[in-house]
Write an enzyme that holds these catalytic residues in place. Structure first.
Site, mmCIF file in Angstrom:
data_model
loop_
_atom_site.group_PDB
_atom_site.id
_atom_site.type_symbol
_atom_site.label_atom_id
_atom_site.label_comp_id
_atom_site.label_asym_id
_atom_site.label_seq_id
_atom_site.Cartn_x
_atom_site.Cartn_y
_atom_site.Cartn_z
ATOM 1 N N TYR A 76 -2.369 -1.050 10.349
ATOM 2 C CA TYR A 76 -2.300 -1.182 8.889
ATOM 3 C C TYR A 76 -0.961 -0.668 8.365
ATOM 4 C CZ TYR A 76 -4.036 -1.066 4.054
ATOM 5 O OH TYR A 76 -4.218 -1.277 2.707
ATOM 6 N N SER A 103 0.878 -1.160 0.000
ATOM 7 C CA SER A 103 0.000 0.000 0.000
ATOM 8 C C SER A 103 0.909 1.202 0.000
ATOM 9 C CB SER A 103 -0.872 0.011 1.265
ATOM 10 O OG SER A 103 -1.477 1.277 1.471
#
Length: 256
Positions: free
Chosen positions: A151, A138
């Site tokens: 995350y 990401s």
């Protein structure tokens, strides 16, 4: 280009994973799907592309399930030639308010699952002297955002795991790279859009624009199809010496 190869894509019943699975199938790769929810529809979509497709519902937070899935893939298609570690979940909260069980789940599914699948795929890839490991990190594998501690930690870990995997196999035909998307309109991101719309009293389309304005200069979402084409590139001969890259597809997010 990928006829005779088998690709296992985790978290592939929707969103980014399904987009990548379709792109690889269009190149002739047989596909092993994995994920929660409906899998009959995605399975039919892949089969319509003229390749063989199988599904395994491994819980990616459990090492034993991942081991079963990898064995299933090998028993079904011979071996996994292309591994796409895509499975992921999200939770948003300040660190002091972050539920411990959510932290553990995010680290397990977003990071540890990539380690387990990689360690199980490598022996056959090395024996064949060809393999592709593609980790879906990401933009949060490269930069941080508030209230996304688990995350961001997991995705930074994925980028680090990518580099080590690439280095350990640098003299072989096995490559490992990470894709770092910015905003992709997946169900995970749509939830953030919905929340922003409610909080700010905006329409869904207005909320999308606000979300993009905050981070992404291109003012457009990256698509699963675009990410799929990048995965195909990594699997091509042009990707033979691309090793350990953290390739951002982020509309200029990290260029700022």
């Amino acid at each position: 280009m990928l006829q005779g190869k088998t690709a296992l894509v985790t978290g592939s019943t929707s969103g980014i994973g399904l987009g990548i699975a379709k792109a690889l199938a269009k190149q002739g790769a047989h596909i092993v799907l994995n994920g929660f929810g409906d899998f009959a529809g995605p399975k039919a979509e892949i089969a319509a592309l003229g390749v063989k497709v199988a599904y395994h519902g491994a819980d990616m937070s459990k090492a034993s399930d991942i081991e079963s899935m990898m064995k299933f893939a090998a028993d079904t298609f011979g071996q996994v030639d292309i591994l796409v570690n895509n499975a992921g979940i999200q939770h948003v909260a300040k660190i002091e308010d972050f539920p411990v069980e959510r932290w553990d789940a995010i680290i397990a599914i977003n990071l540890s699952s990539a380690f387990h699948a990689t360690r199980l795929a490598l022996p056959a890839m090395k024996a064949a002297n060809w393999g592709r490991i593609i980790n879906i990190a990401s933009i949060h594998g490269l930069v941080g955002s508030a209230e996304k501690s688990a995350y961001v930690a997991a995705k930074h870990g994925v980028v680090g795991l990518t580099k080590v995997t690439a280095l350990e196999n640098a003299t072989t035909g096995v490559t490992c790279n990470a894709i770092c998307p910015g905003w992709v309109l997946t169900p995970l991101v749509q939830k953030q859009v919905d929340a922003k719309a409610v909080a700010m009293g905006l329409s869904n389309e207005e909320a999308k624009k606000v979300l993009l304005q905050e981070k992404e200069p291109s003012m457009q979402f990256t698509t699963p199809e675009e990410l799929g084409e990048l995965a195909v590139f990594f699997c091509s001969a042009a990707g033979n010496n691309v090793r350990g890259a953290a390739w951002n597809m982020d509309g200029g997010w990290t260029a700022q």
